[in-house]
Design a protein around this motif. Structure first.
Motif, mmCIF file in Angstrom:
data_model
loop_
_atom_site.group_PDB
_atom_site.id
_atom_site.type_symbol
_atom_site.label_atom_id
_atom_site.label_comp_id
_atom_site.label_asym_id
_atom_site.label_seq_id
_atom_site.Cartn_x
_atom_site.Cartn_y
_atom_site.Cartn_z
ATOM 1 N N ARG A 196 0.851 -1.197 0.000
ATOM 2 C CA ARG A 196 0.000 0.000 0.000
ATOM 3 C C ARG A 196 0.881 1.239 0.000
ATOM 4 N NH1 ARG A 196 -1.722 -1.221 6.080
ATOM 5 N NH2 ARG A 196 0.209 -0.566 7.056
ATOM 6 N N ARG A 248 1.025 4.872 1.659
ATOM 7 C CA ARG A 248 0.455 5.621 2.782
ATOM 8 C C ARG A 248 0.420 7.110 2.496
ATOM 9 N NH1 ARG A 248 4.661 3.447 4.919
ATOM 10 N NH2 ARG A 248 5.184 5.291 6.140
ATOM 11 N N SER A 252 4.116 0.709 2.383
ATOM 12 C CA SER A 252 4.250 -0.477 3.233
ATOM 13 C C SER A 252 4.642 -1.642 2.340
ATOM 14 C CB SER A 252 2.938 -0.783 3.949
ATOM 15 O OG SER A 252 2.553 0.309 4.747
ATOM 16 N N ASN A 306 6.299 -0.479 7.486
ATOM 17 C CA ASN A 306 6.143 0.843 6.887
ATOM 18 C C ASN A 306 7.522 1.372 6.541
ATOM 19 O OD1 ASN A 306 3.381 0.788 7.189
ATOM 20 N ND2 ASN A 306 3.435 1.801 9.163
#
Length: 146
Positions: free
Chosen positions: A34, A36, A52, A61
């Motif tokens: 993903r 962020r 991530s 992260n």
């Protein structure tokens, strides 16, 4: 150092349109789960993607920094994978009849990842980046068709 080369049925400009869009990063980068956030200056040199990696519940992260941005020819990144270190990623794009040639070079740059034996690191990165380049082409061609 792992080197992958792929002939793509899209232009260098189409490839760089994907590279310039931080929100599609997890679509084409194998392992990214993903995004962020992205610096407002992205893809300017020094800007970062905050992403991530991994699969839940084993998600880290991290961030990737742009070290060189020369569209539609070249991009250089430093991709961190804390606590393991960072990798240097170099993407070179050259026009060819009916498309382009994309060369991706990646190698462990800092930290624990530099201790992985070179043949093992190269083999793992080669397999991962072959799929990464395949996805990059699909995204570039899909955006162009839309």
């Amino acid at each position: 150092m792992s080197v992958n080369v792929r002939r793509m049925a899209c232009t260098p400009e189409q490839v760089f349109a994907v590279l310039a869009d931080p929100w599609v990063y997890p679509t084409w980068v194998v392992g990214a789960s993903r995004l962020r956030a992205a610096d407002s200056r992205y893809p300017a040199v020094g800007s970062r993607l905050h992403h991530s990696i991994g699969v839940w519940p084993l998600v880290l992260n991290d961030a990737t920094r742009i070290d060189e941005w020369d569209p539609p020819r070249r991009m250089v990144l430093e991709a961190k994978t804390r606590p393991f270190g960072s990798e240097r990623v170099i993407v070179d794009v050259k026009p060819r009849a009916g498309g382009c040639i994309v060369r991706m070079e990646e190698y462990p740059h800092t930290g624990l990842v530099t201790l992985i034996p070179k043949p093992i690191a190269d083999a793992l990165l080669h397999v991962r980046n072959a799929e990464t380049l395949r996805r990059l082409e699909w995204v570039a061609r899909g955006r162009a068709a839309a």
